[in-house]
Write a protein that holds these residues in place. Structure first.
Motif, PDB file in Angstrom:
ATOM      1  N   GLY A 177      -7.074 -16.052   2.709  1.00 40.70           N
ATOM      2  CA  GLY A 177      -7.501 -16.267   1.328  1.00 40.70           C
ATOM      3  C   GLY A 177      -6.313 -16.485   0.411  1.00 40.70           C
ATOM      4  O   GLY A 177      -5.167 -16.204   0.758  1.00 40.70           O
ATOM      5  N   PRO A 178      -6.567 -16.980  -0.812  1.00 34.43           N
ATOM      6  CA  PRO A 178      -5.489 -17.378  -1.721  1.00 34.43           C
ATOM      7  C   PRO A 178      -4.598 -16.235  -2.193  1.00 34.43           C
ATOM      8  O   PRO A 178      -3.435 -16.451  -2.522  1.00 34.43           O
ATOM      9  N   ASP A 179      -5.131 -15.004  -2.282  1.00 38.45           N
ATOM     10  CA  ASP A 179      -4.310 -13.902  -2.775  1.00 38.45           C
ATOM     11  C   ASP A 179      -3.741 -13.051  -1.642  1.00 38.45           C
ATOM     12  O   ASP A 179      -3.236 -11.965  -1.862  1.00 38.45           O
ATOM     13  N   PHE A 180      -3.825 -13.581  -0.392  1.00 33.85           N
ATOM     14  CA  PHE A 180      -3.318 -12.817   0.748  1.00 33.85           C
ATOM     15  C   PHE A 180      -1.803 -12.627   0.663  1.00 33.85           C
ATOM     16  O   PHE A 180      -1.281 -11.578   1.015  1.00 33.85           O
ATOM     17  N   ALA A 181      -1.073 -13.646   0.180  1.00 36.53           N
ATOM     18  CA  ALA A 181       0.388 -13.544   0.070  1.00 36.53           C
ATOM     19  C   ALA A 181       0.777 -12.410  -0.874  1.00 36.53           C
ATOM     20  O   ALA A 181       1.727 -11.664  -0.611  1.00 36.53           O
ATOM     21  N   LYS A 182       0.029 -12.255  -1.951  1.00 41.33           N
ATOM     22  CA  LYS A 182       0.327 -11.186  -2.910  1.00 41.33           C
ATOM     23  C   LYS A 182       0.020  -9.817  -2.301  1.00 41.33           C
ATOM     24  O   LYS A 182       0.753  -8.849  -2.522  1.00 41.33           O
ATOM     25  N   LEU A 183      -1.052  -9.745  -1.520  1.00 41.79           N
ATOM     26  CA  LEU A 183      -1.383  -8.496  -0.834  1.00 41.79           C
ATOM     27  C   LEU A 183      -0.279  -8.123   0.153  1.00 41.79           C
ATOM     28  O   LEU A 183       0.166  -6.976   0.213  1.00 41.79           O
ATOM     29  N   ARG A 184       0.185  -9.098   0.925  1.00 41.75           N
ATOM     30  CA  ARG A 184       1.284  -8.858   1.869  1.00 41.75           C
ATOM     31  C   ARG A 184       2.545  -8.418   1.145  1.00 41.75           C
ATOM     32  O   ARG A 184       3.275  -7.543   1.610  1.00 41.75           O
ATOM     33  N   ALA A 185       2.818  -9.041  -0.002  1.00 43.55           N
ATOM     34  CA  ALA A 185       4.033  -8.715  -0.761  1.00 43.55           C
ATOM     35  C   ALA A 185       4.006  -7.283  -1.283  1.00 43.55           C
ATOM     36  O   ALA A 185       5.063  -6.691  -1.537  1.00 43.55           O
ATOM     37  N   SER A 186       2.805  -6.728  -1.429  1.00 38.41           N
ATOM     38  CA  SER A 186       2.704  -5.356  -1.926  1.00 38.41           C
ATOM     39  C   SER A 186       2.823  -4.324  -0.805  1.00 38.41           C
ATOM     40  O   SER A 186       2.692  -3.129  -1.036  1.00 38.41           O
ATOM     41  N   VAL A 187       3.060  -4.815   0.415  1.00 39.75           N
ATOM     42  CA  VAL A 187       3.398  -3.936   1.538  1.00 39.75           C
ATOM     43  C   VAL A 187       4.867  -4.181   1.875  1.00 39.75           C
ATOM     44  O   VAL A 187       5.226  -5.198   2.461  1.00 39.75           O
ATOM     45  N   GLY A 188       5.739  -3.255   1.457  1.00 40.05           N
ATOM     46  CA  GLY A 188       7.171  -3.428   1.655  1.00 40.05           C
ATOM     47  C   GLY A 188       7.555  -3.206   3.109  1.00 40.05           C
ATOM     48  O   GLY A 188       6.961  -2.378   3.800  1.00 40.05           O
ATOM     49  N   MET A 189       8.550  -3.953   3.565  1.00 41.08           N
ATOM     50  CA  MET A 189       8.995  -3.842   4.965  1.00 41.08           C
ATOM     51  C   MET A 189      10.512  -3.752   4.993  1.00 41.08           C
ATOM     52  O   MET A 189      11.205  -4.586   4.407  1.00 41.08           O
ATOM     53  N   VAL A 190      11.017  -2.725   5.668  1.00 41.44           N
ATOM     54  CA  VAL A 190      12.462  -2.555   5.854  1.00 41.44           C
ATOM     55  C   VAL A 190      12.743  -2.609   7.347  1.00 41.44           C
ATOM     56  O   VAL A 190      12.190  -1.835   8.120  1.00 41.44           O
TER      57      VAL A 190
ATOM     58  N   PHE B 159       2.700  -0.660  -2.690  1.00 36.75           N
ATOM     59  CA  PHE B 159       1.934   0.584  -2.623  1.00 36.75           C
ATOM     60  C   PHE B 159       2.111   1.247  -1.270  1.00 36.75           C
ATOM     61  O   PHE B 159       1.689   2.379  -1.067  1.00 36.75           O
ATOM     62  N   LEU B 160       2.741   0.523  -0.334  1.00 34.43           N
ATOM     63  CA  LEU B 160       3.005   1.045   1.005  1.00 34.43           C
ATOM     64  C   LEU B 160       4.348   0.503   1.472  1.00 34.43           C
ATOM     65  O   LEU B 160       4.632  -0.679   1.307  1.00 34.43           O
ATOM     66  N   MET B 161       5.169   1.381   2.062  1.00 36.88           N
ATOM     67  CA  MET B 161       6.450   0.959   2.628  1.00 36.88           C
ATOM     68  C   MET B 161       6.422   1.167   4.136  1.00 36.88           C
ATOM     69  O   MET B 161       6.092   2.258   4.621  1.00 36.88           O
ATOM     70  N   LEU B 162       6.773   0.120   4.877  1.00 32.18           N
ATOM     71  CA  LEU B 162       6.894   0.176   6.329  1.00 32.18           C
ATOM     72  C   LEU B 162       8.376   0.153   6.691  1.00 32.18           C
ATOM     73  O   LEU B 162       9.122  -0.709   6.212  1.00 32.18           O
ATOM     74  N   PHE B 163       8.794   1.082   7.524  1.00 31.71           N
ATOM     75  CA  PHE B 163      10.192   1.149   7.965  1.00 31.71           C
ATOM     76  C   PHE B 163      10.235   1.004   9.486  1.00 31.71           C
ATOM     77  O   PHE B 163       9.651   1.814  10.207  1.00 31.71           O
TER      78      PHE B 163
ATOM     79  N   GLY C 279       6.185  10.467  -3.772  1.00 29.25           N
ATOM     80  CA  GLY C 279       4.803  10.183  -3.420  1.00 29.25           C
ATOM     81  C   GLY C 279       4.538   8.806  -2.843  1.00 29.25           C
ATOM     82  O   GLY C 279       3.377   8.393  -2.737  1.00 29.25           O
ATOM     83  N   MET C 280       5.591   8.083  -2.452  1.00 29.50           N
ATOM     84  CA  MET C 280       5.398   6.768  -1.856  1.00 29.50           C
ATOM     85  C   MET C 280       4.692   6.902  -0.507  1.00 29.50           C
ATOM     86  O   MET C 280       5.045   7.740   0.312  1.00 29.50           O
ATOM     87  N   THR C 281       3.687   6.068  -0.289  1.00 26.31           N
ATOM     88  CA  THR C 281       3.022   6.015   1.008  1.00 26.31           C
ATOM     89  C   THR C 281       3.947   5.291   1.985  1.00 26.31           C
ATOM     90  O   THR C 281       4.437   4.199   1.688  1.00 26.31           O
ATOM     91  N   MET C 282       4.198   5.901   3.154  1.00 24.48           N
ATOM     92  CA  MET C 282       5.189   5.367   4.066  1.00 24.48           C
ATOM     93  C   MET C 282       4.718   5.470   5.512  1.00 24.48           C
ATOM     94  O   MET C 282       4.065   6.440   5.897  1.00 24.48           O
ATOM     95  N   MET C 283       5.062   4.437   6.287  1.00 27.14           N
ATOM     96  CA  MET C 283       4.858   4.461   7.729  1.00 27.14           C
ATOM     97  C   MET C 283       6.216   4.132   8.345  1.00 27.14           C
ATOM     98  O   MET C 283       6.784   3.065   8.081  1.00 27.14           O
ATOM     99  N   VAL C 284       6.733   5.048   9.149  1.00 29.47           N
ATOM    100  CA  VAL C 284       8.122   4.968   9.590  1.00 29.47           C
ATOM    101  C   VAL C 284       8.215   5.038  11.107  1.00 29.47           C
ATOM    102  O   VAL C 284       7.766   6.005  11.722  1.00 29.47           O
ATOM    103  N   VAL C 285       8.789   3.993  11.702  1.00 28.95           N
ATOM    104  CA  VAL C 285       9.147   4.039  13.121  1.00 28.95           C
ATOM    105  C   VAL C 285      10.570   4.578  13.209  1.00 28.95           C
ATOM    106  O   VAL C 285      11.496   3.995  12.631  1.00 28.95           O
TER     107      VAL C 285
END
Length: 242
Positions: free
Chosen positions: A69-82, A156-160, A186-192
């Motif tokens: 969908g058209p706003d999928f890129a914005k949704l992806r951008a709101s999930v940070g990836m390190v 709203f979510l950070m992936l490491f 309080g950042m939501t995080m998922m960390v490998v």
């Protein structure tokens, strides 16, 4: 906030994720651990679409990311990836690395993007390096820049993905300190990570993976007090000896 239901993924004939299901709630810190090659990095990369899946459903804030969908890129951008290896643009300065996606993806003007970047460089202790290029920085400094770059997108979510594994031992602590600060805010995080001391200190929940499957999904206190599976117990005994 994030829900994975019966995720399956293959590379050719090799299945790398097997019936993986889990949830990440708002404000929760989930650490994903397990032996090398168990599918940890692949699992978290499915959450923002970096790794497509062949089975199952991934929902972010109730919406399936497979729908596009058209706003999928914005949704992806709101999930940070390190990432493990920083992935900074080598030809751009630190400040430019932090402003480019803000302008292109979020549509911020130069002034607003720079203000946001400077605020976050200050947060990670790198404001004095804004005009340098990545090659002029240590690994630990580059990883802190990478974290700040992700935060510029208001995630709203950070992936490491193993954020300290490419660092010299003395640089690990400075990156983990930034991550601890995010956790306290309080950042939501998922960390490998293989940093089990860090996991014990900040994680709310542990996912233990082996051979592409989630073997244990339990609260952190219970996991470290006595992991449910024998395989996780063996993993912990080996890791914590070092």
């Amino acid at each position: 906030m994030v829900e994975l239901q019966a995720i399956g993924k293959w590379y050719g004939h090799h299945q790398v994720l097997k019936n993986c299901s889990c949830q990440v709630r708002e404000g929760e810190i989930v650490v994903v651990c397990g032996p090398s090659g168990s599918g940890k990095s692949t699992l978290i990369k499915t959450i923002n679409g970096l790794e497509p899946v062949q089975e199952g459903v991934i929902r972010i804030k109730g919406r399936s990311i497979q729908d596009g969908g058209p706003d999928f890129a914005k949704l992806r951008a709101s999930v940070g990836m390190v990432f493990q290896h920083f992935e900074l643009f080598p030809h751009l300065t630190v400040l430019q690395n932090l402003t480019i996606a803000q302008k292109v993806v979020l549509g911020r003007d130069e002034k607003a993007a720079v203000e946001k970047a400077l605020l976050l460089l200050e947060k990670v202790g790198m404001a004095g390096h804004r005009q340098k290029y990545p090659s002029q920085l240590s690994g630990g400094q580059q990883q802190r820049i990478a974290i700040a770059r992700s935060l510029c997108m208001d995630p709203f979510l950070m992936l490491f993905d193993e954020p300290t594994s490419a660092l010299d031992p003395e640089m690990v602590s400075e990156v983990l300190e930034v991550m601890r600060d995010l956790a306290q805010e309080g950042m939501t995080m998922m960390v490998v990570t293989h940093e089990m001391g860090f996991a014990r200190n900040i994680a709310d929940r542990i996912l233990f993976m082996e051979d592409g499957a989630i073997v244990d999904n339990t609260d952190a206190h219970s996991f470290f007090a006595g992991a449910p599976s024998e395989r996780a117990q063996l993993f912990l005994s080996r890791i914590l000896q070092h």
